[in-house]
Design a protein around this motif. Structure first.
Motif, PDB file in Angstrom:
ATOM      1  N   LEU A   9       0.853  -1.181   0.000  1.00 52.65           N
ATOM      2  CA  LEU A   9       0.000   0.000   0.000  1.00 52.65           C
ATOM      3  C   LEU A   9       0.893   1.236   0.000  1.00 52.65           C
ATOM      4  N   LEU A  10       0.737   2.070  -1.019  1.00 51.57           N
ATOM      5  CA  LEU A  10       1.655   3.174  -1.234  1.00 51.57           C
ATOM      6  C   LEU A  10       0.899   4.497  -1.367  1.00 51.57           C
ATOM      7  N   PRO A  11       0.762   5.244  -0.263  1.00 48.68           N
ATOM      8  CA  PRO A  11       0.152   6.568  -0.361  1.00 48.68           C
ATOM      9  C   PRO A  11       1.126   7.540  -1.036  1.00 48.68           C
ATOM     10  N   ILE A  12       0.591   8.409  -1.871  1.00 50.51           N
ATOM     11  CA  ILE A  12       1.431   9.349  -2.621  1.00 50.51           C
ATOM     12  C   ILE A  12       0.931  10.766  -2.375  1.00 50.51           C
ATOM     13  N   TYR A  13       1.786  11.607  -1.801  1.00 49.60           N
ATOM     14  CA  TYR A  13       1.459  13.019  -1.611  1.00 49.60           C
ATOM     15  C   TYR A  13       2.749  13.812  -1.426  1.00 49.60           C
ATOM     16  N   LYS A  14       2.997  14.732  -2.315  1.00 50.46           N
ATOM     17  CA  LYS A  14       4.180  15.598  -2.265  1.00 50.46           C
ATOM     18  C   LYS A  14       5.484  14.808  -2.122  1.00 50.46           C
ATOM     19  N   VAL A  15       5.655  13.792  -2.958  1.00 51.98           N
ATOM     20  CA  VAL A  15       6.870  12.966  -2.900  1.00 51.98           C
ATOM     21  C   VAL A  15       7.561  12.903  -4.263  1.00 51.98           C
ATOM     22  N   GLU A  16       7.425  13.961  -5.026  1.00 46.71           N
ATOM     23  CA  GLU A  16       7.998  14.002  -6.369  1.00 46.71           C
ATOM     24  C   GLU A  16       9.486  13.654  -6.377  1.00 46.71           C
ATOM     25  N   ASP A  17      10.215  14.094  -5.369  1.00 45.00           N
ATOM     26  CA  ASP A  17      11.663  13.834  -5.320  1.00 45.00           C
ATOM     27  C   ASP A  17      12.011  12.408  -4.906  1.00 45.00           C
ATOM     28  N   TYR A  18      11.054  11.642  -4.417  1.00 45.31           N
ATOM     29  CA  TYR A  18      11.344  10.321  -3.840  1.00 45.31           C
ATOM     30  C   TYR A  18      10.630   9.166  -4.520  1.00 45.31           C
ATOM     31  N   ILE A  19       9.536   9.427  -5.215  1.00 43.83           N
ATOM     32  CA  ILE A  19       8.676   8.338  -5.698  1.00 43.83           C
ATOM     33  C   ILE A  19       9.385   7.433  -6.707  1.00 43.83           C
ATOM     34  N   GLU A  20      10.237   7.994  -7.530  1.00 50.28           N
ATOM     35  CA  GLU A  20      10.936   7.155  -8.507  1.00 50.28           C
ATOM     36  C   GLU A  20      11.847   6.147  -7.812  1.00 50.28           C
ATOM     37  N   HIS A  21      12.602   6.591  -6.828  1.00 50.30           N
ATOM     38  CA  HIS A  21      13.481   5.676  -6.089  1.00 50.30           C
ATOM     39  C   HIS A  21      12.654   4.612  -5.362  1.00 50.30           C
ATOM     40  N   CYS A  22      11.559   5.035  -4.764  1.00 47.62           N
ATOM     41  CA  CYS A  22      10.697   4.096  -4.039  1.00 47.62           C
ATOM     42  C   CYS A  22      10.180   3.000  -4.977  1.00 47.62           C
ATOM     43  N   LEU A  23       9.627   3.406  -6.113  1.00 44.70           N
ATOM     44  CA  LEU A  23       9.082   2.411  -7.045  1.00 44.70           C
ATOM     45  C   LEU A  23      10.179   1.571  -7.690  1.00 44.70           C
ATOM     46  N   ASP A  24      11.300   2.189  -8.019  1.00 40.87           N
ATOM     47  CA  ASP A  24      12.421   1.405  -8.560  1.00 40.87           C
ATOM     48  C   ASP A  24      12.845   0.320  -7.581  1.00 40.87           C
ATOM     49  N   SER A  25      12.870   0.670  -6.308  1.00 39.51           N
ATOM     50  CA  SER A  25      13.239  -0.281  -5.273  1.00 39.51           C
ATOM     51  C   SER A  25      12.259  -1.457  -5.226  1.00 39.51           C
ATOM     52  N   LEU A  26      10.989  -1.157  -5.270  1.00 40.52           N
ATOM     53  CA  LEU A  26       9.976  -2.217  -5.243  1.00 40.52           C
ATOM     54  C   LEU A  26      10.013  -3.065  -6.514  1.00 40.52           C
ATOM     55  N   LEU A  27      10.097  -2.406  -7.644  1.00 38.58           N
ATOM     56  CA  LEU A  27       9.986  -3.107  -8.921  1.00 38.58           C
ATOM     57  C   LEU A  27      11.233  -3.903  -9.301  1.00 38.58           C
ATOM     58  N   SER A  28      12.355  -3.621  -8.661  1.00 36.30           N
ATOM     59  CA  SER A  28      13.593  -4.324  -9.023  1.00 36.30           C
ATOM     60  C   SER A  28      13.840  -5.583  -8.206  1.00 36.30           C
ATOM     61  N   GLN A  29      12.947  -5.924  -7.310  1.00 36.12           N
ATOM     62  CA  GLN A  29      13.141  -7.118  -6.488  1.00 36.12           C
ATOM     63  C   GLN A  29      12.964  -8.394  -7.299  1.00 36.12           C
ATOM     64  N   SER A  30      13.639  -9.435  -6.882  1.00 37.35           N
ATOM     65  CA  SER A  30      13.444 -10.727  -7.533  1.00 37.35           C
ATOM     66  C   SER A  30      12.130 -11.368  -7.065  1.00 37.35           C
ATOM     67  N   PHE A  31      11.695 -11.050  -5.871  1.00 33.97           N
ATOM     68  CA  PHE A  31      10.404 -11.524  -5.352  1.00 33.97           C
ATOM     69  C   PHE A  31       9.297 -10.816  -6.132  1.00 33.97           C
ATOM     70  N   THR A  32       8.342 -11.566  -6.658  1.00 33.32           N
ATOM     71  CA  THR A  32       7.302 -10.948  -7.486  1.00 33.32           C
ATOM     72  C   THR A  32       5.876 -11.272  -7.063  1.00 33.32           C
TER      73      THR A  32
END
Length: 115
Positions: A9-32
């Motif tokens: 669960l990922l709330p998004i509000y005023k995180v323009e500077d961080y959201i890319e790193h956050c999603l990259d971190s989640l999406l790059s895992q080997s666990f799917t």
């Protein structure tokens, strides 16, 4: 499509500077065996647009992006995300987190009988 083990669960509000790193971190895992339920809480910056672009560029992890028409606050936004979750477990994720999230495999192993 079967339900994933974990709903992130990922709330998004005023995180323009961080959201890319956050999603990259989640999406790059080997666990799917998880899904991402992102909720743009009517953020005044480009956070929601960035999240939509990054999620749409991949097809490995199921996702849903919900856009609140007005700002509802963190607690209500989390409730909205939780109401859309299909996973056996829900995991809150901060979009401001700067560390790499490798917590999902550990979460999945922590209670295998609960799945």
């Amino acid at each position: 499509m079967s339900a994933p083990r974990i709903s992130v669960l990922l709330p998004i509000y005023k995180v323009e500077d961080y959201i890319e790193h956050c999603l990259d971190s989640l999406l790059s895992q080997s666990f799917t065996d998880f899904e991402i339920i992102a909720v743009d809480d009517s953020s005044p910056d480009r956070s929601g647009e960035i999240a939509a672009r990054l999620l749409a560029q991949q097809d490995r992890i199921p996702w849903k992006l919900i856009r609140n028409t007005d700002n509802k606050g963190l607690a209500e936004t989390r409730k909205i995300a939780a109401s859309e979750a299909r996973g056996g477990w829900a995991r809150m994720r901060s979009s401001v987190g700067t560390s790499t999230c490798s917590c999902l495999p550990a979460s999945a192993r922590s209670s295998p009988t609960a799945w």
